[in-house]
Design a protein around this motif. Sequence first.
Motif, PDB file in Angstrom:
ATOM      1  N   PHE A 244      -3.351  10.133  -2.514  1.00  9.06           N
ATOM      2  CA  PHE A 244      -4.341   9.061  -2.538  1.00  9.06           C
ATOM      3  C   PHE A 244      -3.636   7.708  -2.415  1.00  9.06           C
ATOM      4  N   PRO A 245      -4.329   6.705  -1.865  1.00 10.95           N
ATOM      5  CA  PRO A 245      -3.720   5.390  -1.669  1.00 10.95           C
ATOM      6  C   PRO A 245      -3.805   4.536  -2.935  1.00 10.95           C
ATOM      7  N   VAL A 246      -2.767   3.752  -3.144  1.00  2.54           N
ATOM      8  CA  VAL A 246      -2.745   2.788  -4.249  1.00  2.54           C
ATOM      9  C   VAL A 246      -2.246   1.456  -3.702  1.00  2.54           C
TER      10      VAL A 246
ATOM     11  N   LEU B 212       0.844  -1.189   0.000  1.00  2.36           N
ATOM     12  CA  LEU B 212       0.000   0.000   0.000  1.00  2.36           C
ATOM     13  C   LEU B 212       0.881   1.241   0.000  1.00  2.36           C
ATOM     14  N   VAL B 213       0.657   2.107  -0.974  1.00  2.00           N
ATOM     15  CA  VAL B 213       1.493   3.292  -1.147  1.00  2.00           C
ATOM     16  C   VAL B 213       0.603   4.530  -1.218  1.00  2.00           C
ATOM     17  N   ASN B 214       1.011   5.588  -0.534  1.00  2.00           N
ATOM     18  CA  ASN B 214       0.374   6.888  -0.735  1.00  2.00           C
ATOM     19  C   ASN B 214       1.055   7.556  -1.917  1.00  2.00           C
ATOM     20  N   LEU B 215       0.285   7.896  -2.920  1.00  4.86           N
ATOM     21  CA  LEU B 215       0.842   8.463  -4.142  1.00  4.86           C
ATOM     22  C   LEU B 215       0.396   9.919  -4.279  1.00  4.86           C
ATOM     23  N   GLU B 216       1.326  10.770  -4.672  1.00  3.33           N
ATOM     24  CA  GLU B 216       1.013  12.175  -4.900  1.00  3.33           C
ATOM     25  C   GLU B 216       0.737  12.414  -6.375  1.00  3.33           C
ATOM     26  N   GLY B 217      -0.197  13.331  -6.639  1.00  2.00           N
ATOM     27  CA  GLY B 217      -0.445  13.788  -7.995  1.00  2.00           C
ATOM     28  C   GLY B 217      -0.392  15.293  -8.038  1.00  2.00           C
ATOM     29  N   HIS B 218      -0.248  15.862  -9.235  1.00  2.00           N
ATOM     30  CA  HIS B 218      -0.178  17.326  -9.323  1.00  2.00           C
ATOM     31  C   HIS B 218      -1.520  17.974  -9.020  1.00  2.00           C
ATOM     32  N   GLY B 219      -2.615  17.202  -9.105  1.00  2.21           N
ATOM     33  CA  GLY B 219      -3.915  17.688  -8.656  1.00  2.21           C
ATOM     34  C   GLY B 219      -4.653  18.599  -9.611  1.00  2.21           C
ATOM     35  N   ARG B 220      -4.038  18.960 -10.715  1.00  4.18           N
ATOM     36  CA  ARG B 220      -4.697  19.866 -11.659  1.00  4.18           C
ATOM     37  C   ARG B 220      -5.523  19.053 -12.659  1.00  4.18           C
ATOM     38  N   GLU B 221      -6.439  18.304 -12.113  1.00  2.00           N
ATOM     39  CA  GLU B 221      -7.294  17.427 -12.929  1.00  2.00           C
ATOM     40  C   GLU B 221      -8.525  18.214 -13.377  1.00  2.00           C
ATOM     41  N   GLU B 222      -8.375  18.928 -14.476  1.00  2.00           N
ATOM     42  CA  GLU B 222      -9.435  19.824 -14.926  1.00  2.00           C
ATOM     43  C   GLU B 222     -10.727  19.078 -15.260  1.00  2.00           C
ATOM     44  N   ASN B 223     -10.616  17.782 -15.591  1.00  2.00           N
ATOM     45  CA  ASN B 223     -11.819  16.999 -15.885  1.00  2.00           C
ATOM     46  C   ASN B 223     -12.741  16.891 -14.673  1.00  2.00           C
ATOM     47  N   ALA B 224     -12.177  17.093 -13.480  1.00  2.00           N
ATOM     48  CA  ALA B 224     -12.988  16.991 -12.266  1.00  2.00           C
ATOM     49  C   ALA B 224     -14.004  18.124 -12.176  1.00  2.00           C
ATOM     50  N   VAL B 225     -13.725  19.217 -12.846  1.00  2.00           N
ATOM     51  CA  VAL B 225     -14.638  20.373 -12.867  1.00  2.00           C
ATOM     52  C   VAL B 225     -14.795  20.799 -14.324  1.00  2.00           C
TER      53      VAL B 225
END
Length: 336
Positions: free
Chosen positions: A285-287, A256-269
């Motif tokens: 988020f966990p992976v 189980l790994v906590n993974l970071e993302g840049h978070g600029r997921e424009e599809n979310a909005v």
Amino acid sequence: YSQSALIALPADVSGPALERALQTILDRHDVLRARLDAATHQLEIREPGSITAPDILRRTSIVSTSGEEFVAAAETAMQDASSRLDPEHGKMISAVWLDPVSSNGNRAEAGRLLLVLHHLAVDGVSWRMLVPGLVTAYASAFDGETPILPPGGTSIRRWATALAETAALRRDEIDLWSRMRTDEPLLGARGLDPAVDVGATVDRVSVDVPTSVTENVISTVPQHFGGSVNDGLLAALAIAVTAWRRSRGQRSGDVLVNLEGHGREENAVPGADLSRTVGWFTTLFPVRIDLTGLDVVDALAGGSTAASAVKLVKETLLGLPDNGIGFGILKYLDRN
């Protein structure tokens, strides 16, 4: 808790033009004028002009921009700039102009500008807007023109509000994130102790990786598998952890790994445009990487199982909607 950049200045740098350029950046990017309410964990964005360039900029004379003296001066400047950050009082950014001045008072060479921002106001992507914007604004100010930067896209306020509004629409992801839970064994002899395991007690190990290995990791592997750098790195981590556990009699195949993302997921909005928005958008988020059934010994020896592990990780990551941004939305923004 900050990020910083040391920027080379023109040899004939103008102090007034530099201040005008900084003021343009302050007025253009809302989060640089934010104040953190520690009680509510909310950011208050203040009006343009509420923070001025003289408020954040200090000028320090130095002998040169090279050698041990410069390193010492830069470290002192970093300590000074960092100490001035105070989100609760709206101090998200500070700057130090390292100005090399000769004994006769003339500028000996081009100086440096140290920018230090509290992490609440900046992420790695933001620097791609801040530095070019500063350069553009300075050039205009130096020429006696009014600095003008391109209009912004989605404001950080609208983005935060929109994420909360979409939380209820992501509840079908709850089962996905629930499946990430696993009772995996400890990596150490005990669990983490918040009274002992703090930043000051962290130990760091540095390893130099040959260029040939680095090139394969960041270029060859992603190209071969049609994926990202994360695929190979996470596969290697999962293989190593699984092998380490099995050498100690632990048969778990889950990592189980906590993974970071840049978070600029424009599809979310829908309709969002974050290409010119400065701020901290990072997601966490966990992976769960499940290598159960894979021949770890073969993978460590460079066998075909290593490729299978990379493919497994790639498919796992591709199966996360919008690169995992839904986990944080559901955990922190869904009030139901």
